[in-house]
Design an enzyme around this catalytic site. Structure first.
Site, PDB file in Angstrom:
ATOM      1  N   ARG A  15     -33.732 -42.815   7.234  1.00  0.00           N
ATOM      2  CA  ARG A  15     -34.469 -42.353   8.415  1.00  0.00           C
ATOM      3  C   ARG A  15     -34.690 -43.469   9.449  1.00  0.00           C
ATOM      4  O   ARG A  15     -35.053 -43.209  10.574  1.00  0.00           O
ATOM      5  CB  ARG A  15     -35.815 -41.741   7.974  1.00  0.00           C
ATOM      6  CG  ARG A  15     -35.658 -40.396   7.268  1.00  0.00           C
ATOM      7  CD  ARG A  15     -36.925 -39.953   6.557  1.00  0.00           C
ATOM      8  NE  ARG A  15     -37.024 -40.544   5.217  1.00  0.00           N
ATOM      9  CZ  ARG A  15     -38.001 -40.279   4.353  1.00  0.00           C
ATOM     10  NH1 ARG A  15     -38.968 -39.430   4.682  1.00  0.00           N
ATOM     11  NH2 ARG A  15     -38.033 -40.853   3.159  1.00  0.00           N
ATOM     12  N   GLU A 155     -43.161 -32.781  -4.631  1.00  0.00           N
ATOM     13  CA  GLU A 155     -42.624 -33.372  -3.407  1.00  0.00           C
ATOM     14  C   GLU A 155     -42.609 -32.316  -2.296  1.00  0.00           C
ATOM     15  O   GLU A 155     -42.369 -31.133  -2.556  1.00  0.00           O
ATOM     16  CB  GLU A 155     -41.206 -33.894  -3.653  1.00  0.00           C
ATOM     17  CG  GLU A 155     -41.181 -35.148  -4.500  1.00  0.00           C
ATOM     18  CD  GLU A 155     -42.073 -36.245  -3.934  1.00  0.00           C
ATOM     19  OE1 GLU A 155     -41.864 -36.656  -2.783  1.00  0.00           O
ATOM     20  OE2 GLU A 155     -43.006 -36.669  -4.641  1.00  0.00           O
ATOM     21  N   LYS A 351     -38.922 -81.603  25.488  1.00  0.00           N
ATOM     22  CA  LYS A 351     -38.180 -81.381  24.253  1.00  0.00           C
ATOM     23  C   LYS A 351     -38.152 -82.664  23.434  1.00  0.00           C
ATOM     24  O   LYS A 351     -37.788 -83.722  23.974  1.00  0.00           O
ATOM     25  CB  LYS A 351     -36.759 -80.924  24.607  1.00  0.00           C
ATOM     26  CG  LYS A 351     -35.834 -80.757  23.431  1.00  0.00           C
ATOM     27  CD  LYS A 351     -34.582 -81.583  23.618  1.00  0.00           C
ATOM     28  CE  LYS A 351     -34.064 -82.121  22.315  1.00  0.00           C
ATOM     29  NZ  LYS A 351     -32.951 -83.055  22.488  1.00  0.00           N
ATOM     30  N   TYR A 366     -37.879 -82.175  33.478  1.00  0.00           N
ATOM     31  CA  TYR A 366     -37.330 -82.086  32.128  1.00  0.00           C
ATOM     32  C   TYR A 366     -37.488 -83.420  31.422  1.00  0.00           C
ATOM     33  O   TYR A 366     -36.964 -84.445  31.889  1.00  0.00           O
ATOM     34  CB  TYR A 366     -35.840 -81.684  32.152  1.00  0.00           C
ATOM     35  CG  TYR A 366     -35.239 -81.737  30.768  1.00  0.00           C
ATOM     36  CD1 TYR A 366     -35.762 -80.964  29.738  1.00  0.00           C
ATOM     37  CD2 TYR A 366     -34.177 -82.588  30.468  1.00  0.00           C
ATOM     38  CE1 TYR A 366     -35.254 -81.036  28.448  1.00  0.00           C
ATOM     39  CE2 TYR A 366     -33.652 -82.660  29.179  1.00  0.00           C
ATOM     40  CZ  TYR A 366     -34.208 -81.876  28.181  1.00  0.00           C
ATOM     41  OH  TYR A 366     -33.713 -81.951  26.902  1.00  0.00           O
ATOM     42  N   ASN A 377     -47.538 -91.451  35.008  1.00  0.00           N
ATOM     43  CA  ASN A 377     -47.422 -90.272  35.862  1.00  0.00           C
ATOM     44  C   ASN A 377     -45.943 -89.977  36.124  1.00  0.00           C
ATOM     45  O   ASN A 377     -45.195 -90.842  36.571  1.00  0.00           O
ATOM     46  CB  ASN A 377     -48.128 -90.526  37.196  1.00  0.00           C
ATOM     47  CG  ASN A 377     -48.131 -89.277  38.053  1.00  0.00           C
ATOM     48  OD1 ASN A 377     -48.949 -88.390  37.861  1.00  0.00           O
ATOM     49  ND2 ASN A 377     -47.193 -89.195  38.987  1.00  0.00           N
ATOM     50  N   ALA A 423     -39.190 -92.272  45.195  1.00  0.00           N
ATOM     51  CA  ALA A 423     -38.681 -90.900  45.199  1.00  0.00           C
ATOM     52  C   ALA A 423     -37.159 -90.913  45.249  1.00  0.00           C
ATOM     53  O   ALA A 423     -36.557 -91.700  45.980  1.00  0.00           O
ATOM     54  CB  ALA A 423     -39.254 -90.133  46.382  1.00  0.00           C
TER      55      ALA A 423
HETATM   56  C1  UD1 Z   1     -42.434 -41.119  -1.966  1.00  0.00           C
HETATM   57  C2  UD1 Z   1     -43.034 -40.243  -3.080  1.00  0.00           C
HETATM   58  C3  UD1 Z   1     -44.072 -39.304  -2.465  1.00  0.00           C
HETATM   59  C4  UD1 Z   1     -45.134 -40.125  -1.793  1.00  0.00           C
HETATM   60  C5  UD1 Z   1     -44.527 -41.056  -0.754  1.00  0.00           C
HETATM   61  C6  UD1 Z   1     -45.576 -42.015  -0.205  1.00  0.00           C
HETATM   62  C7  UD1 Z   1     -41.278 -39.930  -4.771  1.00  0.00           C
HETATM   63  C8  UD1 Z   1     -40.271 -39.022  -5.323  1.00  0.00           C
HETATM   64  N1  UD1 Z   1     -41.967 -39.484  -3.719  1.00  0.00           N
HETATM   65  O1  UD1 Z   1     -41.759 -40.275  -1.054  1.00  0.00           O
HETATM   66  O2  UD1 Z   1     -44.653 -38.495  -3.472  1.00  0.00           O
HETATM   67  O3  UD1 Z   1     -46.086 -39.268  -1.165  1.00  0.00           O
HETATM   68  O4  UD1 Z   1     -43.480 -41.867  -1.339  1.00  0.00           O
HETATM   69  O5  UD1 Z   1     -45.050 -42.836   0.765  1.00  0.00           O
HETATM   70  O6  UD1 Z   1     -41.484 -41.020  -5.306  1.00  0.00           O
HETATM   71  N2  UD1 Z   1     -36.569 -46.263  -3.611  1.00  0.00           N
HETATM   72  C9  UD1 Z   1     -35.795 -46.966  -4.509  1.00  0.00           C
HETATM   73  N3  UD1 Z   1     -34.736 -46.394  -5.108  1.00  0.00           N
HETATM   74  C10 UD1 Z   1     -34.406 -45.084  -4.892  1.00  0.00           C
HETATM   75  C11 UD1 Z   1     -35.204 -44.340  -3.992  1.00  0.00           C
HETATM   76  C12 UD1 Z   1     -36.265 -44.950  -3.370  1.00  0.00           C
HETATM   77  O7  UD1 Z   1     -36.061 -48.174  -4.729  1.00  0.00           O
HETATM   78  O8  UD1 Z   1     -33.433 -44.629  -5.490  1.00  0.00           O
HETATM   79  C13 UD1 Z   1     -37.707 -46.905  -2.938  1.00  0.00           C
HETATM   80  C14 UD1 Z   1     -37.617 -46.901  -1.431  1.00  0.00           C
HETATM   81  O9  UD1 Z   1     -36.995 -48.097  -0.973  1.00  0.00           O
HETATM   82  C15 UD1 Z   1     -39.075 -46.797  -0.998  1.00  0.00           C
HETATM   83  C16 UD1 Z   1     -39.765 -46.115  -2.158  1.00  0.00           C
HETATM   84  O10 UD1 Z   1     -38.885 -46.177  -3.263  1.00  0.00           O
HETATM   85  O11 UD1 Z   1     -39.668 -48.068  -0.814  1.00  0.00           O
HETATM   86  C17 UD1 Z   1     -40.097 -44.671  -1.853  1.00  0.00           C
HETATM   87  O12 UD1 Z   1     -38.922 -44.004  -1.478  1.00  0.00           O
HETATM   88  P1  UD1 Z   1     -38.875 -43.007  -0.219  1.00  0.00           P
HETATM   89  O13 UD1 Z   1     -37.513 -42.484  -0.119  1.00  0.00           O
HETATM   90  O14 UD1 Z   1     -39.465 -43.659   0.964  1.00  0.00           O
HETATM   91  O15 UD1 Z   1     -39.833 -41.848  -0.771  1.00  0.00           O
HETATM   92  P2  UD1 Z   1     -40.720 -40.852   0.089  1.00  0.00           P
HETATM   93  O16 UD1 Z   1     -39.877 -39.730   0.505  1.00  0.00           O
HETATM   94  O17 UD1 Z   1     -41.433 -41.595   1.138  1.00  0.00           O
HETATM   95 MG    MG Z   2     -41.304 -43.457   1.935  1.00  0.00          MG
END
Ligand code: UD1
Ligand code: MG
Length: 451
Positions: A15, A155, A351, A366, A377, A423
């Site tokens: 996103r 979710e 600098k 400069y 001065n 000058a």
């Molecule tokens: C997630 C939660 C949701 C919560 C929200 C809060 C889940 C399924 N959902 O949704 O319930 O309300 O956060 O902000 O957990 N990440 C990984 N590996 C992956 C997928 C994600 O490391 O395979 C990490 C992402 O980098 C991120 C975090 O997990 O930092 C959350 O992932 P994101 O995709 O942002 O989940 P949300 O849809 O925000």
């Molecule tokens: Mg998130």
């Protein structure tokens, strides 16, 4: 009992519509992930596993490990099959222990140490789940209750209409008993709208196995704001900046307009510093008591003394001594050391130069690779010609020197104590102490051979 943390930072962050990982987008001068790791550190968690993509792994490897006794390790998650899968990958790399594991989303940069601590304390061998009330609609997971007890998380993308109407949300911060977490992760399935392994499904399965989940309500919804796109990034940046400004205002700094004052973490301001609008201050800058910074200033890795007045100017990697006046429109950079009691005025660039107390360079100058003695001065339009096209050379100007307007000092060159230039003088030879020189002979130089 051990307390360890898992930070989830491998998500694609689609996103954001960016070639860079969401975790490395910055707020207040630091990557999103930095802020989360800081909160974990300040909560006293000494062992952190960050689940990452390749790009983020590189960033984590570059972080100083062992700061404050903390160990941070990166574990790659490839492919990224959801937050539950991510936790499984982390657990696979962590030796089994009996203790608490805090799990946090890496995209909650406003999370604070107090909330992390609260979750850890509430866990007590169970699962503590941070919840937050938020206005609808929201993309956060919903907390489904059975009577007064937490039953499961659904979710938003999988929720039915009546579930979407729930305004109690999952913040993305959990503290688990380690054994229970390992068992629940092993049972996860991906039969949902995104075909992912959701960490949030562990809640329902642990409840089904008889566990009582402890909800920890976040009193300030802002601290658990999730950043998923650049609109949310800007909103979180503004909140974080406001928080930094408020911290310093409460400690005795006047910030005339927090909305146009941009701060980074880890700055040091003494009492009665005033910051005027449209000012950006970062990289460990320190400002001494009673100094006034701005409007329109940018300081980065700067050390500013007491009673300094600095307007409309840029100071990078440099020091300004007490009672100096800088600006408007000065640029001080690359290890310059100025003052105390110096005056660096309009359109002056300094600098890698050292200016003794009381030096004045008021206009259009400069000064590069220069050492200047006390009370000297520098006239308007003076230029140190420090570069011959190949190498940089040093200019040394003594104490109580008067450099006339539009002098060109062709380095390497020395002007002795108490000397003066008229000058428009082009100084190509050293000037002895007390001597006065004037003129631009325009001597014929050896000519280039014809080719
Ligand atoms: C997630 C939660 C949701 C919560 C929200 C809060 C889940 C399924 N959902 O949704 O319930 O309300 O956060 O902000 O957990 N990440 C990984 N590996 C992956 C997928 C994600 O490391 O395979 C990490 C992402 O980098 C991120 C975090 O997990 O930092 C959350 O992932 P994101 O995709 O942002 O989940 P949300 O849809 O925000
Ligand atoms: Mg998130």
């Amino acid at each position: 009992m051990s307390v360890r943390a898992i930070v989830l930072a491998a998500g694609k962050g689609t996103r954001m519509k960016s070639a860079r990982s969401k975790m490395l987008h910055e707020l207040c001068g630091r990557p999103m992930l930095w802020h989360v790791l800081r909160a974990v550190r300040d909560a006293g968690v000494a062992d952190v596993t960050v689940v990452t993509s390749a790009e983020v792994a590189e960033y984590v490897a570059g972080l100083a490990t062992g700061t404050g006794g903390q160990t941070i390790r990166a574990v790659r998650q490839e492919p990224q099959l959801g937050t539950g899968h991510a936790v499984g990958v982390a657990l696979g790399a962590m030796p089994r222990e009996d203790g608490t594991i805090v799990v946090l989303n890496g995209d909650m940069p406003l999370v604070d140490a107090a909330l992390v601590r609260e979750a850890i304390e509430a866990c007590a061998g169970s699962l503590a789940l941070v919840t937050v009330r938020m206005p609808l609609p929201s993309s956060f997971g919903r907390i489904v209750r059975d009577g007064s007890h937490v039953a499961r998380i659904v979710e938003a993308r999988d929720a039915l209409d009546d579930e979407l109407a729930i305004d109690e949300m999952n913040a993305g911060l959990y503290a688990y008993d380690e054994r229970k977490l390992r068992a629940a992760i092993a049972e996860l399935r991906n039969d949902n709208a995104q075909a992912e392994y959701y960490l949030t499904d562990t809640v329902g399965s642990l409840v089904a196995s008889g566990l009582r989940v402890v909800p920890v309500p976040a009193t300030d919804a802002r601290s658990v704001l999730g950043v998923n796109d650049r609109v949310e990034l800007a909103a979180a940046s503004a909140l974080l900046n406001r928080r930094l400004c408020e911290h310093h205002m409460r400690a005795g700094v006047t910030i005339v307009d927090p909305a146009t004052t941009y701060l980074e973490p880890d700055l040091t301001f003494a009492c009665d510093v005033t910051i005027l609008p449209n000012t950006t201050i970062g990289r460990g800058t320190r400002v001494g008591a009673h100094s006034e910074i701005g409007p329109n200033a940018r300081l980065s890795n700067a050390t500013i003394g007491e009673h300094v007045v600095l307007t409309d100017s840029v100071v990078v990697d440099s020091e300004i001594g007490d009672f100096s006046i800088v600006g408007p429109w000065a640029h001080v950079r690359a290890g310059a050391r100025i003052g105390p009691g110096a005056r660096i005025g309009n359109f002056v660039e300094v600098k890698k130069s050292v200016l003794a107390p009381g030096v004045k360079a008021g206009h259009l100058t400069y000064l590069g690779d220069t050492v200047i003695g006390e009370r000297t001065n520098i006239g308007a339009g003076t230029i140190t010609c420090n570069y011959d096209g190949t190498a940089k050379h040093q200019t040394t100007i003594g104490a109580d020197v008067f450099v006339g307007s539009n002098s060109s000092l062709v380095a390497p060159v020395t002007l002795g104590d108490g000397s003066a230039t008229g000058a428009g003088t082009v100084v190509i030879r050293d000037v002895a102490p007390g001597d006065r020189v004037v003129g631009n002979p325009g001597r014929r130089l050896p000519q280039k051979e014809a080719t």
